[in-house]
Design a protein around this motif. Structure first.
Motif, mmCIF file in Angstrom:
data_model
loop_
_atom_site.group_PDB
_atom_site.id
_atom_site.type_symbol
_atom_site.label_atom_id
_atom_site.label_comp_id
_atom_site.label_asym_id
_atom_site.label_seq_id
_atom_site.Cartn_x
_atom_site.Cartn_y
_atom_site.Cartn_z
ATOM 1 N N ALA A 35 31.343 65.424 103.164
ATOM 2 C CA ALA A 35 31.564 64.651 104.382
ATOM 3 C C ALA A 35 30.367 64.764 105.318
ATOM 4 C CB ALA A 35 32.840 65.124 105.078
ATOM 5 N N ASN A 36 29.839 65.966 105.466
ATOM 6 C CA ASN A 36 28.697 66.171 106.349
ATOM 7 C C ASN A 36 27.447 65.482 105.807
ATOM 8 O OD1 ASN A 36 27.388 67.496 108.648
ATOM 9 N ND2 ASN A 36 26.324 68.701 107.095
ATOM 10 N N GLU A 37 27.244 65.541 104.496
ATOM 11 C CA GLU A 37 26.085 64.903 103.889
ATOM 12 C C GLU A 37 26.141 63.389 104.067
ATOM 13 O OE1 GLU A 37 23.319 66.641 101.980
ATOM 14 O OE2 GLU A 37 24.204 67.893 103.544
ATOM 15 N N ARG A 38 27.321 62.827 103.956
ATOM 16 C CA ARG A 38 27.454 61.375 104.136
ATOM 17 C C ARG A 38 27.158 60.965 105.576
ATOM 18 N NH1 ARG A 38 29.681 58.187 100.356
ATOM 19 N NH2 ARG A 38 30.357 59.162 98.403
ATOM 20 N N LEU A 39 27.502 61.818 106.523
ATOM 21 C CA LEU A 39 27.184 61.527 107.921
ATOM 22 C C LEU A 39 25.681 61.642 108.184
ATOM 23 C CD1 LEU A 39 30.079 63.320 109.852
ATOM 24 C CD2 LEU A 39 29.674 60.854 109.699
ATOM 25 N N LYS A 40 25.042 62.611 107.546
ATOM 26 C CA LYS A 40 23.612 62.832 107.742
ATOM 27 C C LYS A 40 22.764 61.736 107.097
ATOM 28 C CE LYS A 40 21.899 66.868 106.905
ATOM 29 N NZ LYS A 40 21.672 68.166 106.196
ATOM 30 N N TYR A 41 23.219 61.219 105.935
ATOM 31 C CA TYR A 41 22.396 60.300 105.151
ATOM 32 C C TYR A 41 23.154 59.008 104.811
ATOM 33 C CZ TYR A 41 20.034 64.771 104.426
ATOM 34 O OH TYR A 41 19.415 65.984 104.613
ATOM 35 N N PRO A 42 23.590 58.264 105.846
ATOM 36 C CA PRO A 42 24.397 57.058 105.578
ATOM 37 C C PRO A 42 23.630 55.997 104.790
ATOM 38 C CG PRO A 42 23.699 57.113 107.877
ATOM 39 C CD PRO A 42 23.365 58.453 107.289
ATOM 40 N N LEU A 43 22.314 55.881 104.989
ATOM 41 C CA LEU A 43 21.565 54.854 104.269
ATOM 42 C C LEU A 43 21.590 55.104 102.765
ATOM 43 C CD1 LEU A 43 18.387 54.467 106.529
ATOM 44 C CD2 LEU A 43 20.568 53.240 106.641
ATOM 45 N N PHE A 44 21.594 56.372 102.373
ATOM 46 C CA PHE A 44 21.659 56.674 100.941
ATOM 47 C C PHE A 44 23.064 56.448 100.386
ATOM 48 C CE2 PHE A 44 22.605 59.508 97.412
ATOM 49 C CZ PHE A 44 21.595 59.163 96.533
ATOM 50 N N PHE A 45 24.056 57.042 101.031
ATOM 51 C CA PHE A 45 25.409 57.007 100.457
ATOM 52 C C PHE A 45 26.099 55.665 100.644
ATOM 53 C CE2 PHE A 45 24.758 61.612 100.915
ATOM 54 C CZ PHE A 45 25.149 62.032 99.645
ATOM 55 N N ASN A 46 25.724 54.903 101.663
ATOM 56 C CA ASN A 46 26.388 53.623 101.909
ATOM 57 C C ASN A 46 25.585 52.424 101.412
ATOM 58 O OD1 ASN A 46 28.392 55.107 103.198
ATOM 59 N ND2 ASN A 46 27.469 54.867 105.218
ATOM 60 N N GLY A 47 24.367 52.661 100.940
ATOM 61 C CA GLY A 47 23.535 51.574 100.446
ATOM 62 C C GLY A 47 23.806 51.270 98.982
ATOM 63 N N PRO A 48 22.983 50.422 98.368
ATOM 64 C CA PRO A 48 23.154 50.108 96.943
ATOM 65 C C PRO A 48 23.129 51.381 96.098
ATOM 66 C CG PRO A 48 21.539 48.652 97.953
ATOM 67 C CD PRO A 48 21.833 49.712 98.964
ATOM 68 N N LYS A 49 23.934 51.415 95.064
ATOM 69 C CA LYS A 49 23.987 52.598 94.212
ATOM 70 C C LYS A 49 22.650 52.822 93.506
ATOM 71 C CE LYS A 49 28.944 52.628 93.188
ATOM 72 N NZ LYS A 49 29.976 52.593 92.113
ATOM 73 N N PRO A 50 22.219 54.072 93.398
ATOM 74 C CA PRO A 50 21.018 54.347 92.604
ATOM 75 C C PRO A 50 21.247 53.952 91.150
ATOM 76 C CG PRO A 50 21.632 56.252 93.940
ATOM 77 C CD PRO A 50 22.775 55.284 94.020
ATOM 78 N N PHE A 51 20.183 53.639 90.464
ATOM 79 C CA PHE A 51 20.271 53.389 89.029
ATOM 80 C C PHE A 51 20.465 54.728 88.327
ATOM 81 C CE2 PHE A 51 17.898 49.885 90.772
ATOM 82 C CZ PHE A 51 18.395 48.776 90.097
ATOM 83 N N HIS A 52 21.320 54.741 87.319
ATOM 84 C CA HIS A 52 21.575 55.970 86.571
ATOM 85 C C HIS A 52 21.325 55.722 85.091
ATOM 86 C CE1 HIS A 52 24.081 58.758 84.177
ATOM 87 N NE2 HIS A 52 23.745 59.630 85.101
ATOM 88 N N CYS A 53 20.675 56.680 84.458
ATOM 89 C CA CYS A 53 20.535 56.581 83.003
ATOM 90 C C CYS A 53 20.473 57.979 82.414
ATOM 91 C CB CYS A 53 19.307 55.767 82.601
ATOM 92 S SG CYS A 53 17.718 56.506 83.005
ATOM 93 N N THR A 54 21.016 58.109 81.220
ATOM 94 C CA THR A 54 20.927 59.341 80.451
ATOM 95 C C THR A 54 19.974 59.102 79.294
ATOM 96 O OG1 THR A 54 23.130 60.163 81.029
ATOM 97 C CG2 THR A 54 22.181 60.946 78.966
ATOM 98 N N VAL A 55 18.966 59.943 79.173
ATOM 99 C CA VAL A 55 17.983 59.842 78.096
ATOM 100 C C VAL A 55 18.304 60.930 77.085
ATOM 101 C CG1 VAL A 55 15.527 59.732 77.524
ATOM 102 C CG2 VAL A 55 16.307 59.055 79.810
ATOM 103 N N LYS A 56 18.664 60.500 75.878
ATOM 104 C CA LYS A 56 19.082 61.443 74.842
ATOM 105 C C LYS A 56 17.899 61.837 73.958
ATOM 106 C CE LYS A 56 23.696 59.352 74.735
ATOM 107 N NZ LYS A 56 24.732 58.697 73.892
ATOM 108 N N ALA A 57 18.120 62.859 73.150
ATOM 109 C CA ALA A 57 17.072 63.322 72.241
ATOM 110 C C ALA A 57 16.632 62.163 71.341
ATOM 111 C CB ALA A 57 17.581 64.488 71.399
ATOM 112 N N GLY A 58 15.334 61.945 71.262
ATOM 113 C CA GLY A 58 14.788 60.848 70.464
ATOM 114 C C GLY A 58 14.522 59.595 71.258
ATOM 115 N N GLU A 59 14.888 59.584 72.557
ATOM 116 C CA GLU A 59 14.671 58.418 73.410
ATOM 117 C C GLU A 59 13.540 58.674 74.401
ATOM 118 O OE1 GLU A 59 19.127 56.418 73.469
ATOM 119 O OE2 GLU A 59 18.568 57.752 75.109
#
Length: 397
Positions: A247-271
């Motif tokens: 809750a405190n982090e969301r108040l401190k950093y609203p632009l991060f938590f309320n903005g567009p979601k970050p891109f996420h990817c998992t890179v597996k062995a061999g990739e």
């Protein structure tokens, strides 16, 4: 100004990046890689790009690595919490770098495998071309470069680095002034990515630099500020706060938590992940069969071109939120108190600190190269930024 910058975040995704990281089943041709990804500053994950590497079969066995590197001295990075090169502290925040020891590889590997968060976490993350220096004994287990990337960039990698760690080690949000080809050999790497256009969302501030020192006799870490004082621009945003802090982090950093979601990817062995220069990334990992995660990454020179100038201009703009009214702005050429000469000295000293690559414009000699025979498309991101600069000019006028 805030409205224009928020529109930029949205348009970059709608017109260029989409909502997911592209996943290619096989390595692209140099032309396709340059046209569809490099010129558009667009990440992608590539499968079957390193399937011929002996390392994929050999490095999951700790006995093989300990035997092959039995006489090699390597740089072991130690922290109490697995967060090296990160903002730390309860009240007096600082940018903390790891304690670094030169030890034989078998001892270093044991320290990594026996990591315990809250006590001592070991990570092999020296950078500064460590794979071709400290780990040259096993260099033939991998390729010296990513062939199709080398042809596309028109140069060989400036640095090749080896990373060995456990899930106790986490890398905080940062960016590199390099084009990055990141190959996972064992285990998995989990990336959160934000494009350079989202710089205001990471609340980058100046923090005094500090270093951990570890005393083996007492098994106690001590954190000491550097003297003379040096400041490092860094993000303190934790994308995965604990339940009691969320809750405190969301108040401190609203632009991060309320903005567009970050891109996420998992890179597996061999990739392999192509991570464009100046993209912000947060990295965690899941160990493989050997009880650790291993990756090799290739840093290629980035182009300091008009796109870089646009991003630098964007970073200099003040962003004022209507809620908490933070004023966020900084410039690449003014974001560190250390001089160009000091940065060059730091890089050549082999300390391995990531600060060397994030503090201002890197003091590197860029190799000239020509892409005259490559059909460049119009760069969507540059076009989007140009449009927003025009809007800002109208708004200011």
């Amino acid at each position: 100004m805030a409205k224009e910058i928020q529109n930029l975040w949205r348009e970059v995704r709608e017109l260029s990046l989409g909502t997911k990281i592209d996943h290619l089943d096989s390595p692209p041709s140099p032309v396709k890689f340059l046209r569809d990804y490099v010129s558009q500053s667009k990440p992608c994950v590539i499968s079957n790009a390193i399937s011929h590497w002996p390392a994929l079969n050999l490095w999951s066995d700790p006995a093989y690595l300990a035997g092959a590197l039995s006489n090699d001295v390597v740089s072991l990075h130690l922290t109490p919490n697995g967060c090296a090169d990160a903002v730390t502290g309860d009240r007096d925040l600082c940018f903390a770098s790891a304690h670094v020891e030169k030890v034989l590889f078998p001892e270093a590997l044991k320290a990594v495998q026996s990591s315990c968060k809250g006590l001592k976490v070991g990570y092999l993350q020296q950078q500064n071309d460590c794979f071709r220096t400290e780990y040259s004994t096993v260099a033939l287990d991998c390729d010296g470069d990513i062939e199709w990337a080398t042809e596309a960039f028109g140069c060989s990698p400036e640095a090749v680095n080896l990373w060995i760690g456990t899930d106790d080690s986490v890398t905080s949000f940062h960016k590199d002034h390099y084009e990055n080809l990141y190959a996972v050999v064992s285990g998995e790497k989990h990336f959160l990515l934000l494009p350079p256009t989202d710089v205001h969302r990471l609340y980058i501030e100046q923090y005094p630099a500090a270093n951990y020192s570890y005393h083996r006799d007492t098994e106690v870490f001590k954190l000491e500020l550097e003297e003379p004082v040096r400041h490092v621009p860094w993000s303190s945003v934790d994308p995965y706060p604990s339940p009691e802090k969320e809750a405190n982090e969301r108040l401190k950093y609203p632009l991060f938590f309320n903005g567009p979601k970050p891109f996420h990817c998992t890179v597996k062995a061999g990739e392999v992940l192509y991570l464009p220069s100046m993209w912000f990334h947060h990295v965690s990992q899941t160990p493989g069969d050997g009880g650790y995660t291993i990756a090799v990454n290739y840093w290629y020179d980035m182009q300091f071109d008009i796109k870089y100038a646009y991003f630098n201009f964007l970073q200099s703009l003040s962003y004022k939120s209507s809620s908490l009214n933070p004023v966020l702005s900084w410039r690449e050429d003014k974001d560190s108190e250390s001089s160009d000469a000091e940065r060059k000295s730091d890089k050549n000293s082999g300390t391995g600190s990531m600060v060397n690559f994030f503090s201002g414009v890197p003091n590197r000699t860029l190799k000239p190269r020509s892409f005259k025979q490559i059909p460049f498309p119009k760069n969507p991101e540059s076009t989007i930024i140009q449009r927003h600069i025009q809007r800002i000019e109208v708004h200011v006028a």
